[in-house]
Enzyme design. Structure first.
Site, PDB file in Angstrom:
ATOM      1  N   CYS A  75       8.064   2.226   5.701  1.00 44.36           N
ATOM      2  CA  CYS A  75       6.877   2.208   6.569  1.00 44.36           C
ATOM      3  C   CYS A  75       6.624   3.518   7.305  1.00 44.36           C
ATOM      4  O   CYS A  75       5.603   4.166   7.085  1.00 44.36           O
ATOM      5  CB  CYS A  75       6.999   1.076   7.586  1.00 44.36           C
ATOM      6  SG  CYS A  75       6.835  -0.531   6.812  1.00 44.36           S
ATOM      7  N   LEU A  90       6.383  -6.461  11.523  1.00 42.66           N
ATOM      8  CA  LEU A  90       7.760  -6.923  11.359  1.00 42.66           C
ATOM      9  C   LEU A  90       8.703  -5.786  10.965  1.00 42.66           C
ATOM     10  O   LEU A  90       8.347  -4.872  10.238  1.00 42.66           O
ATOM     11  CB  LEU A  90       7.861  -8.090  10.380  1.00 42.66           C
ATOM     12  CG  LEU A  90       7.399  -7.964   8.937  1.00 42.66           C
ATOM     13  CD1 LEU A  90       8.474  -7.359   8.073  1.00 42.66           C
ATOM     14  CD2 LEU A  90       7.033  -9.349   8.422  1.00 42.66           C
ATOM     15  N   GLU A  93       0.607  -6.742  10.707  1.00 35.61           N
ATOM     16  CA  GLU A  93       1.933  -7.268  11.038  1.00 35.61           C
ATOM     17  C   GLU A  93       2.795  -6.127  11.542  1.00 35.61           C
ATOM     18  O   GLU A  93       2.563  -4.968  11.205  1.00 35.61           O
ATOM     19  CB  GLU A  93       2.573  -7.942   9.836  1.00 35.61           C
ATOM     20  CG  GLU A  93       2.703  -7.072   8.605  1.00 35.61           C
ATOM     21  CD  GLU A  93       3.758  -5.988   8.697  1.00 35.61           C
ATOM     22  OE1 GLU A  93       3.547  -4.915   8.093  1.00 35.61           O
ATOM     23  OE2 GLU A  93       4.770  -6.206   9.373  1.00 35.61           O
ATOM     24  N   LYS A 148       5.726   6.811   5.254  1.00 40.53           N
ATOM     25  CA  LYS A 148       4.476   6.671   4.484  1.00 40.53           C
ATOM     26  C   LYS A 148       3.286   6.492   5.421  1.00 40.53           C
ATOM     27  O   LYS A 148       2.208   7.048   5.169  1.00 40.53           O
ATOM     28  CB  LYS A 148       4.630   5.476   3.530  1.00 40.53           C
ATOM     29  CG  LYS A 148       3.479   4.497   3.474  1.00 40.53           C
ATOM     30  CD  LYS A 148       3.745   3.345   2.545  1.00 40.53           C
ATOM     31  CE  LYS A 148       3.647   1.981   3.178  1.00 40.53           C
ATOM     32  NZ  LYS A 148       2.386   1.559   3.733  1.00 40.53           N
ATOM     33  N   LEU A 194      14.932   6.260  21.075  1.00 41.45           N
ATOM     34  CA  LEU A 194      15.271   7.627  21.499  1.00 41.45           C
ATOM     35  C   LEU A 194      16.679   7.991  21.022  1.00 41.45           C
ATOM     36  O   LEU A 194      17.368   8.757  21.686  1.00 41.45           O
ATOM     37  CB  LEU A 194      15.199   7.752  23.019  1.00 41.45           C
ATOM     38  CG  LEU A 194      13.820   7.980  23.646  1.00 41.45           C
ATOM     39  CD1 LEU A 194      13.947   8.177  25.157  1.00 41.45           C
ATOM     40  CD2 LEU A 194      13.109   9.196  23.035  1.00 41.45           C
ATOM     41  N   THR A 202       0.872  -1.182   0.000  1.00 40.85           N
ATOM     42  CA  THR A 202       0.000   0.000   0.000  1.00 40.85           C
ATOM     43  C   THR A 202       0.911   1.235   0.000  1.00 40.85           C
ATOM     44  O   THR A 202       0.983   1.966   0.983  1.00 40.85           O
ATOM     45  CB  THR A 202      -0.920   0.025   1.238  1.00 40.85           C
ATOM     46  OG1 THR A 202      -0.109  -0.146   2.416  1.00 40.85           O
ATOM     47  CG2 THR A 202      -1.957  -1.062   1.197  1.00 40.85           C
ATOM     48  N   LYS A 223      18.522   2.005   7.453  1.00 43.87           N
ATOM     49  CA  LYS A 223      18.979   1.504   8.755  1.00 43.87           C
ATOM     50  C   LYS A 223      19.906   0.329   8.486  1.00 43.87           C
ATOM     51  O   LYS A 223      19.923  -0.196   7.369  1.00 43.87           O
ATOM     52  CB  LYS A 223      17.791   1.093   9.630  1.00 43.87           C
ATOM     53  CG  LYS A 223      17.049  -0.147   9.163  1.00 43.87           C
ATOM     54  CD  LYS A 223      16.018  -0.571  10.206  1.00 43.87           C
ATOM     55  CE  LYS A 223      15.478  -1.953   9.896  1.00 43.87           C
ATOM     56  NZ  LYS A 223      14.495  -2.403  10.860  1.00 43.87           N
TER      57      LYS A 223
END
Ligand code: UDX
Length: 462
Positions: free
Chosen positions: A266, A156, A154, A269, A256, A88, A329
């Site tokens: 993710c 994950l 989910e 968006k 933090l 999506t 990351k």
């Protein structure tokens, strides 16, 4: 008879879910429209980097529990429970989520389902989608077919996808009746047996749980990054501040870490889609704070660029910039909305000679921005550099020692964008270095406010 499972959409989420369902002992059929991808998956070859997943795919293709197809007719005939795991993405014309893949996959499946079936949505969707799809199922299911819908978000994380699927923090499902709940519990029985917390709820709550979790995580990161802006101006140590508030169990230390901000497929968006959705619902102010969260996040990139410019005495053109890490990351090859890649490209656009090394991300980054120079090691990237930027905290960069780079670079200047190196050790070794949250003294007196001034970019998009 044991349950037969289908997984529709074999991207990050779907490929992981399919392999993990096979690991739990089910007969699994994975569907995708991309035949090349299917052939690769059947050989355990993934178009992305995910530790442990290729092995799991190979194991279950070999065991015969997992196979792939592009035929909805086969999927409808061969499975009782269908997980929808298609993407999506953010729409190109707005901040909303593009629902065409979810809607299309449900429609295509319904064309072929003649008996009873449970469709379980896993994709991250705007609240209200499951209710809408449920009504659509009633409208367009074939005569005699008994099709029901549940939602099962989910959580994950890239790099931990297999673990997060087989040993999640919690299972959440929105269900409409007891029979559907019993079926979902049958699928997750081995995970529930490990005392995994289970949240059984309605469709709307289950959809909201996912976006609320991601909005919270994004807010937590921007919260500390906002304080980094303060310490960058007034002085202070952002890491100590985070440690100190993190000891409060109500706050907690995780997420933090001030740095270059969040990226990936993710968090950015999802916070935008959530704002768009609540505005559609007439609640335009409700998630207004997420616009700030987004802006704080994007300002981290501006800050990295300005500090780099100031280290280079504001003459970036022709200077060599070494970029260590280009993925959003570590332990991922994903460069979607990557702060590191954005910073590298901006410096390139200012005329710098940017040399990038990432243990996994070079190829994906090269596809997006072929003009940067991608090299195979940190040694090559650092050769003759005027400034070194550590932008993604891979273990091999965390382990770097000042002496390893000292004789490679042209100028001993380093910006640790993730605050993972020992600043004292580098400074004692003669390096000029700084990192997020630190007040950085600008070398040239006539320009002495520029590196500390963060200019918001209204409406900036990643
Ligand atoms: C996230 C959620 O964690 C996961 O539950 C959801 O299912 C999908 O989105 P992921 O995108 O894999 O997972 O990345 P995550 O580990 O959450 O990191 C997101 C971004 O935040 C990265 O760019 C990371 O570098 C950054 N980050 C994280 C920080 O800048 N500081 C932190 O303290 C933590």
């Amino acid at each position: 008879m044991s349950l037969r499972v289908s997984v529709i959409g074999t991207g990050y989420l779907g490929a992981t879910h399919a392999a993990c369902m096979a690991e739990l002992g089910f007969q699994v059929i994975g569907l995708d429209v991309d035949r090349e991808k299917l052939q690769a998956l059947a050989q355990g070859i993934l178009p992305f980097h995910e530790p442990g997943l290729p092995e799991l795919l190979k194991k279950h293709v070999a065991s015969g529990r997992l196979r792939f197809t592009d035929s909805y007719a086969e999927v409808a005939a061969e499975a009782d429970i269908h997980f929808i795991t298609v993407g999506t993405p953010q729409r190109t014309d707005s901040q909303s989520a593009d629902m065409s893949y979810v809607d299309g996959s449900v429609d295509s499946l319904l064309d072929h389902v003649t008996g009873s079936a449970l469709i379980v949505g896993k994709s991250t969707v705007p609240v209200g989608t499951a209710r809408r799809l449920s009504e659509r199922i009633t409208e367009i299911a074939r005569p005699g077919a008994q099709v029901s819908l549940a939602w099962n978000p989910e959580f994950l994380r890239e790099g931990f996808a297999v673990k997060d699927t087989l040993a999640p923090d919690r299972l959440v499902y929105g269900v409409q009746n007891e029979a559907d709940l019993a079926l979902i519990r049958k699928v997750y029985a081995p995970i529930l047996a490990n005392h995994t917390p289970e949240v059984v709820t309605d469709l709307e709550t289950s959809e909201l749980v996912k976006v609320a979790a991601n909005a919270f995580l994004a807010t937590k990161i921007s919260f500390i990054n906002a304080f980094a802006e303060v310490t960058e101006t007034v002085g202070g140590d952002i890491r100590t501040l985070a440690d100190a508030i993190g000891y409060d169990a109500r706050i907690g230390r995780r997420f933090l870490n001030a740095g270059v901000g969040f990226g990936g497929g993710c968090l950015p968006k999802d916070i935008r889609a959530l704002q768009a959705r609540v505005s559609e619902l007439g609640l335009s102010q409700t998630m207004g704070f997420l616009a700030e969260v987004d802006q704080i996040n994007l300002r981290r990139r501006d800050r990295m660029v300005s500090v780099t410019e100031s280290m280079l005495d504001y003459s970036v053109a022709g200077k060599k910039v070494c970029v260590l890490g280009v993925t959003f990351k570590p332990d991922s090859d994903d460069v979607r909305d990557s702060p590191a890649l954005d910073i590298a490209v901006r410096l390139y656009n200012s005329g710098a000679d940017v040399s990038v090394y990432d243990p996994q991300g070079n190829e994906n980054a090269r596809r997006r921005f072929p003009r940067l120079s991608y090299v195979g090691s940190w040694e090559e990237a650092a050769a003759k550099a005027d400034v070194v930027l550590l932008l993604t905290e891979w273990d091999e960069f965390r382990a770097l020692q000042p002496a390893q780079l000292a004789n490679l670079v042209n100028q001993r200047q380093l910006i640790d964008g993730r605050n993972v190196l020992d600043r004292d050790a580098w400074r004692e070794a003669g390096w000029t270095m700084t990192g997020p949250g630190e007040r950085f003294e600008v070398p040239s007196p006539d320009l002495d406010t520029r590196a500390m001034t963060v200019v918001p970019v209204p409406g900036a998009q990643a």
